[in-house]
Design a protein around this motif. Structure first.
Motif, PDB file in Angstrom:
ATOM      1  N   ASN A 134      -1.356  10.812  -7.374  1.00  0.00           N
ATOM      2  CA  ASN A 134      -2.605  11.476  -7.739  1.00  0.00           C
ATOM      3  C   ASN A 134      -3.838  10.631  -7.427  1.00  0.00           C
ATOM      4  O   ASN A 134      -4.956  11.133  -7.466  1.00  0.00           O
ATOM      5  CB  ASN A 134      -2.604  11.825  -9.234  1.00  0.00           C
ATOM      6  CG  ASN A 134      -1.495  12.796  -9.566  1.00  0.00           C
ATOM      7  OD1 ASN A 134      -1.049  13.559  -8.715  1.00  0.00           O
ATOM      8  ND2 ASN A 134      -1.026  12.757 -10.796  1.00  0.00           N
ATOM      9  N   ILE A 135      -3.637   9.358  -7.139  1.00  0.00           N
ATOM     10  CA  ILE A 135      -4.744   8.448  -6.843  1.00  0.00           C
ATOM     11  C   ILE A 135      -4.797   8.215  -5.339  1.00  0.00           C
ATOM     12  O   ILE A 135      -3.780   7.987  -4.686  1.00  0.00           O
ATOM     13  CB  ILE A 135      -4.570   7.112  -7.582  1.00  0.00           C
ATOM     14  CG1 ILE A 135      -4.573   7.365  -9.089  1.00  0.00           C
ATOM     15  CG2 ILE A 135      -5.660   6.127  -7.195  1.00  0.00           C
ATOM     16  CD1 ILE A 135      -4.256   6.139  -9.908  1.00  0.00           C
ATOM     17  N   LYS A 136      -6.009   8.278  -4.789  1.00  0.00           N
ATOM     18  CA  LYS A 136      -6.174   8.060  -3.359  1.00  0.00           C
ATOM     19  C   LYS A 136      -6.040   6.572  -3.053  1.00  0.00           C
ATOM     20  O   LYS A 136      -6.822   5.752  -3.542  1.00  0.00           O
ATOM     21  CB  LYS A 136      -7.531   8.570  -2.896  1.00  0.00           C
ATOM     22  CG  LYS A 136      -7.722   8.531  -1.412  1.00  0.00           C
ATOM     23  CD  LYS A 136      -9.026   9.160  -0.998  1.00  0.00           C
ATOM     24  CE  LYS A 136      -9.160   9.127   0.504  1.00  0.00           C
ATOM     25  NZ  LYS A 136     -10.409   9.757   0.932  1.00  0.00           N
ATOM     26  N   VAL A 137      -5.030   6.219  -2.271  1.00  0.00           N
ATOM     27  CA  VAL A 137      -4.760   4.829  -1.914  1.00  0.00           C
ATOM     28  C   VAL A 137      -5.056   4.652  -0.434  1.00  0.00           C
ATOM     29  O   VAL A 137      -4.596   5.425   0.397  1.00  0.00           O
ATOM     30  CB  VAL A 137      -3.282   4.454  -2.201  1.00  0.00           C
ATOM     31  CG1 VAL A 137      -3.001   3.034  -1.759  1.00  0.00           C
ATOM     32  CG2 VAL A 137      -2.964   4.628  -3.663  1.00  0.00           C
ATOM     33  N   MET A 187       1.775   6.250  -7.202  1.00  0.00           N
ATOM     34  CA  MET A 187       0.585   6.904  -7.763  1.00  0.00           C
ATOM     35  C   MET A 187       0.102   8.007  -6.826  1.00  0.00           C
ATOM     36  O   MET A 187      -0.903   7.853  -6.120  1.00  0.00           O
ATOM     37  CB  MET A 187      -0.518   5.876  -7.970  1.00  0.00           C
ATOM     38  CG  MET A 187      -0.133   4.772  -8.923  1.00  0.00           C
ATOM     39  SD  MET A 187      -1.439   3.575  -9.197  1.00  0.00           S
ATOM     40  CE  MET A 187      -1.394   2.630  -7.686  1.00  0.00           C
ATOM     41  N   ASP A 194       0.833  -1.208   0.000  1.00  0.00           N
ATOM     42  CA  ASP A 194       0.000   0.000   0.000  1.00  0.00           C
ATOM     43  C   ASP A 194       0.867   1.257   0.000  1.00  0.00           C
ATOM     44  O   ASP A 194       0.574   2.229  -0.702  1.00  0.00           O
ATOM     45  CB  ASP A 194      -0.922   0.023   1.218  1.00  0.00           C
ATOM     46  CG  ASP A 194      -2.010  -1.030   1.154  1.00  0.00           C
ATOM     47  OD1 ASP A 194      -2.266  -1.538   0.045  1.00  0.00           O
ATOM     48  OD2 ASP A 194      -2.594  -1.340   2.209  1.00  0.00           O
ATOM     49  N   ARG A 212       2.341   1.664  -3.474  1.00  0.00           N
ATOM     50  CA  ARG A 212       1.328   2.167  -4.398  1.00  0.00           C
ATOM     51  C   ARG A 212       1.074   3.656  -4.198  1.00  0.00           C
ATOM     52  O   ARG A 212       0.895   4.412  -5.147  1.00  0.00           O
ATOM     53  CB  ARG A 212       0.016   1.412  -4.194  1.00  0.00           C
ATOM     54  CG  ARG A 212      -0.318   0.554  -5.378  1.00  0.00           C
ATOM     55  CD  ARG A 212      -1.659  -0.076  -5.274  1.00  0.00           C
ATOM     56  NE  ARG A 212      -1.703  -0.969  -4.121  1.00  0.00           N
ATOM     57  CZ  ARG A 212      -2.799  -1.239  -3.430  1.00  0.00           C
ATOM     58  NH1 ARG A 212      -3.940  -0.718  -3.770  1.00  0.00           N
ATOM     59  NH2 ARG A 212      -2.754  -2.046  -2.402  1.00  0.00           N
ATOM     60  N   GLN A 213       1.079   4.079  -2.928  1.00  0.00           N
ATOM     61  CA  GLN A 213       0.865   5.495  -2.615  1.00  0.00           C
ATOM     62  C   GLN A 213       2.006   6.358  -3.163  1.00  0.00           C
ATOM     63  O   GLN A 213       1.781   7.459  -3.654  1.00  0.00           O
ATOM     64  CB  GLN A 213       0.748   5.683  -1.100  1.00  0.00           C
ATOM     65  CG  GLN A 213       0.392   7.085  -0.684  1.00  0.00           C
ATOM     66  CD  GLN A 213       0.308   7.220   0.818  1.00  0.00           C
ATOM     67  OE1 GLN A 213       1.029   6.554   1.553  1.00  0.00           O
ATOM     68  NE2 GLN A 213      -0.577   8.081   1.277  1.00  0.00           N
TER      69      GLN A 213
END
Length: 134
Positions: A79-82, A77, A70, A73-74
């Motif tokens: 710009n994407i809420k993880v 990315m 997680d 991924r944060q």
């Protein structure tokens, strides 16, 4: 608004805030009672019984306590809420060194203001009414 349940932690979350602080729900008492008890003890609050909305902020956890995929991924990315999840055995361990005198003095001054304001009112006929000066 979400508040951190740890004593002397002033972290709060508002919908428009993007401070990067996450709030974590207390573990289920019936599924893991020892982990639940350690979270409650960490809060350092007398007779504290966390309800459904009680949370602890991410400032009290180490980076090792989080699911590493997680976190990756944060970072990859932004710009994407993880949703960053805690590991199943994570327990809060990071203490903040907040001086008690500073936080208590501001809280006590606010408390005194409320008390002074309350003294100007009396409870009469099931409602507060302003005192009449003689």
């Amino acid at each position: 608004m979400t508040l951190c349940s740890v004593f002397n932690c002033n972290e709060r979350s508002e919908k428009q805030s993007s401070s990067g602080v996450h709030f974590h729900v207390f573990p289920c008492h019936s599924k893991s009672p020892t982990r639940f008890r350690s979270w409650v003890n960490y809060c350092k609050r007398k007779n504290f019984n966390p309800g459904y909305s009680a949370r602890i902020c991410s400032k009290h956890f180490k980076s090792e306590d989080y699911n590493q995929s997680d976190l990756l991924r944060q970072q990859l990315m932004p710009n994407i809420k993880v949703k960053v999840k805690l590991n199943t055995n994570a327990v809060p361990t990071v203490f903040q060194n907040i001086p008690c005198s500073t936080s208590n003095s501001s809280n006590s001054s606010e408390r005194e203001k409320r008390k002074r304001k309350k003294r100007n009112y009396i409870f009469y006929n099931d409602k507060y009414t302003k005192k009449v000066k003689a």
